[in-house]
Motif scaffolding. Structure first.
Motif, PDB file in Angstrom:
ATOM      1  N   LYS A  11      29.697  80.299  95.833  1.00 43.84           N
ATOM      2  CA  LYS A  11      28.914  79.065  95.899  1.00 43.84           C
ATOM      3  C   LYS A  11      27.692  79.140  94.976  1.00 43.84           C
ATOM      4  O   LYS A  11      27.259  78.139  94.413  1.00 43.84           O
ATOM      5  CB  LYS A  11      28.475  78.805  97.335  1.00 43.84           C
ATOM      6  N   MET A  12      27.130  80.311  94.867  1.00 43.30           N
ATOM      7  CA  MET A  12      25.940  80.485  94.041  1.00 43.30           C
ATOM      8  C   MET A  12      26.285  80.705  92.570  1.00 43.30           C
ATOM      9  O   MET A  12      25.420  80.920  91.734  1.00 43.30           O
ATOM     10  CB  MET A  12      25.124  81.676  94.556  1.00 43.30           C
ATOM     11  N   ASN A  13      27.586  80.651  92.266  1.00 44.53           N
ATOM     12  CA  ASN A  13      28.051  80.833  90.891  1.00 44.53           C
ATOM     13  C   ASN A  13      27.605  82.182  90.309  1.00 44.53           C
ATOM     14  O   ASN A  13      27.232  82.275  89.142  1.00 44.53           O
ATOM     15  CB  ASN A  13      27.547  79.695  89.991  1.00 44.53           C
ATOM     16  N   THR A  14      27.620  83.233  91.126  1.00 47.23           N
ATOM     17  CA  THR A  14      27.150  84.527  90.649  1.00 47.23           C
ATOM     18  C   THR A  14      28.289  85.498  90.339  1.00 47.23           C
ATOM     19  O   THR A  14      28.040  86.549  89.779  1.00 47.23           O
ATOM     20  CB  THR A  14      26.227  85.175  91.694  1.00 47.23           C
ATOM     21  N   LEU A  15      29.518  85.165  90.717  1.00 51.21           N
ATOM     22  CA  LEU A  15      30.622  86.097  90.492  1.00 51.21           C
ATOM     23  C   LEU A  15      31.157  85.913  89.082  1.00 51.21           C
ATOM     24  O   LEU A  15      31.722  84.876  88.744  1.00 51.21           O
ATOM     25  CB  LEU A  15      31.732  85.863  91.521  1.00 51.21           C
ATOM     26  N   THR A  16      30.969  86.913  88.244  1.00 48.87           N
ATOM     27  CA  THR A  16      31.346  86.785  86.839  1.00 48.87           C
ATOM     28  C   THR A  16      32.177  87.982  86.399  1.00 48.87           C
ATOM     29  O   THR A  16      31.838  89.133  86.679  1.00 48.87           O
ATOM     30  CB  THR A  16      30.101  86.681  85.937  1.00 48.87           C
ATOM     31  N   PHE A  17      33.257  87.686  85.712  1.00 48.40           N
ATOM     32  CA  PHE A  17      34.115  88.714  85.127  1.00 48.40           C
ATOM     33  C   PHE A  17      34.025  88.594  83.617  1.00 48.40           C
ATOM     34  O   PHE A  17      34.114  87.487  83.067  1.00 48.40           O
ATOM     35  CB  PHE A  17      35.575  88.519  85.550  1.00 48.40           C
ATOM     36  N   GLY A  27      44.201  90.333  78.153  1.00 47.18           N
ATOM     37  CA  GLY A  27      44.497  88.912  78.325  1.00 47.18           C
ATOM     38  C   GLY A  27      45.305  88.642  79.574  1.00 47.18           C
ATOM     39  O   GLY A  27      45.066  87.670  80.302  1.00 47.18           O
ATOM     40  N   ALA A  28      46.286  89.511  79.865  1.00 49.18           N
ATOM     41  CA  ALA A  28      47.122  89.339  81.052  1.00 49.18           C
ATOM     42  C   ALA A  28      46.301  89.486  82.330  1.00 49.18           C
ATOM     43  O   ALA A  28      46.479  88.732  83.295  1.00 49.18           O
ATOM     44  CB  ALA A  28      48.266  90.350  81.043  1.00 49.18           C
ATOM     45  N   LEU A  29      45.380  90.441  82.350  1.00 49.72           N
ATOM     46  CA  LEU A  29      44.536  90.638  83.529  1.00 49.72           C
ATOM     47  C   LEU A  29      43.566  89.471  83.709  1.00 49.72           C
ATOM     48  O   LEU A  29      43.273  89.055  84.834  1.00 49.72           O
ATOM     49  CB  LEU A  29      43.775  91.952  83.422  1.00 49.72           C
ATOM     50  N   ALA A  30      43.059  88.937  82.599  1.00 46.63           N
ATOM     51  CA  ALA A  30      42.176  87.775  82.678  1.00 46.63           C
ATOM     52  C   ALA A  30      42.918  86.580  83.268  1.00 46.63           C
ATOM     53  O   ALA A  30      42.383  85.846  84.108  1.00 46.63           O
ATOM     54  CB  ALA A  30      41.630  87.438  81.293  1.00 46.63           C
ATOM     55  N   LYS A  31      44.162  86.396  82.865  1.00 51.36           N
ATOM     56  CA  LYS A  31      44.966  85.302  83.407  1.00 51.36           C
ATOM     57  C   LYS A  31      45.203  85.485  84.908  1.00 51.36           C
ATOM     58  O   LYS A  31      45.161  84.526  85.680  1.00 51.36           O
ATOM     59  CB  LYS A  31      46.312  85.224  82.681  1.00 51.36           C
ATOM     60  N   ALA A  32      45.447  86.740  85.311  1.00 53.82           N
ATOM     61  CA  ALA A  32      45.667  87.011  86.727  1.00 53.82           C
ATOM     62  C   ALA A  32      44.410  86.729  87.535  1.00 53.82           C
ATOM     63  O   ALA A  32      44.464  86.117  88.614  1.00 53.82           O
ATOM     64  CB  ALA A  32      46.097  88.467  86.916  1.00 53.82           C
ATOM     65  N   ALA A  33      43.256  87.150  87.024  1.00 57.50           N
ATOM     66  CA  ALA A  33      41.997  86.912  87.726  1.00 57.50           C
ATOM     67  C   ALA A  33      41.705  85.419  87.834  1.00 57.50           C
ATOM     68  O   ALA A  33      41.156  84.958  88.842  1.00 57.50           O
ATOM     69  CB  ALA A  33      40.852  87.619  87.000  1.00 57.50           C
ATOM     70  N   ALA A  34      42.115  84.675  86.827  1.00 54.54           N
ATOM     71  CA  ALA A  34      41.871  83.226  86.834  1.00 54.54           C
ATOM     72  C   ALA A  34      42.705  82.519  87.895  1.00 54.54           C
ATOM     73  O   ALA A  34      42.384  81.396  88.299  1.00 54.54           O
ATOM     74  CB  ALA A  34      42.175  82.639  85.460  1.00 54.54           C
ATOM     75  N   LYS A  35      43.790  83.159  88.352  1.00 53.33           N
ATOM     76  CA  LYS A  35      44.660  82.554  89.368  1.00 53.33           C
ATOM     77  C   LYS A  35      44.256  82.913  90.797  1.00 53.33           C
ATOM     78  O   LYS A  35      44.879  82.454  91.751  1.00 53.33           O
ATOM     79  CB  LYS A  35      46.101  83.027  89.152  1.00 53.33           C
ATOM     80  N   LYS A 162      40.639  89.779  93.323  1.00 53.20           N
ATOM     81  CA  LYS A 162      40.822  89.125  92.029  1.00 53.20           C
ATOM     82  C   LYS A 162      42.067  89.602  91.281  1.00 53.20           C
ATOM     83  O   LYS A 162      42.604  88.878  90.442  1.00 53.20           O
ATOM     84  CB  LYS A 162      39.594  89.341  91.146  1.00 53.20           C
ATOM     85  N   MET A 163      42.526  90.804  91.563  1.00 52.66           N
ATOM     86  CA  MET A 163      43.662  91.355  90.831  1.00 52.66           C
ATOM     87  C   MET A 163      44.988  91.226  91.571  1.00 52.66           C
ATOM     88  O   MET A 163      46.031  91.590  91.044  1.00 52.66           O
ATOM     89  CB  MET A 163      43.407  92.842  90.513  1.00 52.66           C
ATOM     90  N   GLN A 164      44.966  90.689  92.786  1.00 47.42           N
ATOM     91  CA  GLN A 164      46.193  90.657  93.575  1.00 47.42           C
ATOM     92  C   GLN A 164      47.281  89.785  92.947  1.00 47.42           C
ATOM     93  O   GLN A 164      48.477  90.012  93.180  1.00 47.42           O
ATOM     94  CB  GLN A 164      45.895  90.172  95.000  1.00 47.42           C
ATOM     95  N   CYS A 165      46.893  88.804  92.135  1.00 53.32           N
ATOM     96  CA  CYS A 165      47.885  87.961  91.470  1.00 53.32           C
ATOM     97  C   CYS A 165      48.577  88.683  90.308  1.00 53.32           C
ATOM     98  O   CYS A 165      49.538  88.162  89.738  1.00 53.32           O
ATOM     99  CB  CYS A 165      47.236  86.681  90.963  1.00 53.32           C
ATOM    100  N   ALA A 166      48.069  89.858  89.941  1.00 57.00           N
ATOM    101  CA  ALA A 166      48.667  90.607  88.829  1.00 57.00           C
ATOM    102  C   ALA A 166      49.851  91.454  89.275  1.00 57.00           C
ATOM    103  O   ALA A 166      50.683  91.841  88.466  1.00 57.00           O
ATOM    104  CB  ALA A 166      47.620  91.497  88.169  1.00 57.00           C
ATOM    105  N   GLY A 167      49.919  91.769  90.574  1.00 56.41           N
ATOM    106  CA  GLY A 167      51.011  92.601  91.070  1.00 56.41           C
ATOM    107  C   GLY A 167      50.557  93.527  92.176  1.00 56.41           C
ATOM    108  O   GLY A 167      49.685  93.186  92.978  1.00 56.41           O
TER     109      GLY A 167
END
Length: 281
Positions: A11-17, A27-35, A162-167
């Motif tokens: 909510k505070m917009n503080t979580l940044t990767f 790039g693949a990990l960034a896509k996973a984190a975005a999901k 954040k990484m659970q969508c990667a596998g």
């Protein structure tokens, strides 16, 4: 309380990767984190600015620079090759030193230890060392990870979220990371070669190329899923396919005559040896 804090951070917009290096793996990990379930501000940097810009447009990230990521991101993914890791960390070390807030360095460089990363970065910063593989790009990756003593449970929890969508993620003592990488990190290349070889065999037997590739790839996918879900030893599953005097055992004999298992074991051992060599350079 941990989840409340996590949601509050969102909510505070503080979580940044931040991703320094947006090649195939970064790039693949960034896509996973975005999901992931909760959104995150994604900062992307690459020596090829066009590459990071294209990825930013694809996933809604923010084109950035190494220095800017070092200044502001909570999770800094180091996606550069082992040979240039020292130079890159030397470049951003002054910006890390200036920070008063918490951040985590996430290294995916083969052969480079947590202690190496901390030494190159100029401080005993929290480090998560990961060894992902290319199937993370389709959400079926294997990500081995180990953490430094400075990494808190909250930091690990957020990383996992954040990484659970990667596998699949698996915590592993650092002493085993290089060996694990030789299996899961290098393994996809060996598997692709086997798929291609199976398909080539099918083509030689008269199958159209597209059909042969489909049959080979789906067969490996299904066989792997059966190993994971049945919990049975691969040898037991192999025996179940081999009828006495049948076609499969004839094929198994041909593989053994060619030293199939010996070659596979040698491939893993050679990859492990090379990983160790990279860490010494």
């Amino acid at each position: 309380m941990e989840m409340d804090k996590f949601v509050e951070d969102i909510k505070m917009n503080t979580l940044t990767f931040g991703f320094i290096g947006t090649g195939n793996m970064g790039g693949a990990l960034a896509k996973a984190a975005a999901k992931a379930a909760y959104p995150v501000h994604m900062y992307l940097a690459d020596f090829n600015a066009e590459k990071s810009l294209a990825l930013a447009r694809e996933i809604g990230g923010i084109p950035s620079t190494n220095q800017d990521i070092a200044r502001k991101c909570q999770y800094i993914f180091l996606g550069v090759k082992p040979q240039i890791m020292a130079d890159m960390l030397f470049e951003i070390a002054p910006f890390l030193l200036e920070r008063a807030d918490e951040f985590v360095l996430v290294s995916m460089a083969a052969g480079i230890t947590i202690r190496d990363i901390q030494t190159m970065a100029g401080g005993k910063y929290p480090v998560i060392r990961i060894m992902p593989n290319t199937p993370v790009s389709v959400g079926e990756g294997m990500i081995l990870y180990t953490v430094s003593e400075e990494v808190t449970p909250d930091m690990v929890k957020t990383f996992q979220e954040k990484m659970q969508c990667a596998g699949v993620l698996d915590l592993l003592p650092e002493q085993y990371i290089d060996a694990g990488c030789a299996v899961s990190g290098c393994g996809p290349a060996f598997v692709y070669m086997f798929i291609e070889a199976l398909a080539d065999g099918g083509v030689e037997c008269g199958l159209p190329r597209d059909k042969a590739l489909l049959y080979a790839a789906q067969t490996l996918y299904g066989a792997s899923k059966l190993v994971l879900e049945s919990k049975k030893h691969p040898g037991e599953l192999k025996d179940a396919v081999c009828s006495p005097g049948g076609t499969t055992i004839a094929g198994v004999h041909a593989l053994e005559t060619g030293g199939f298992r010996n070659c596979a074991m040698n491939a893993v051992c050679k990859a492990h040896q090379k990983t160790k060599e990279l860490g010494k350079k």
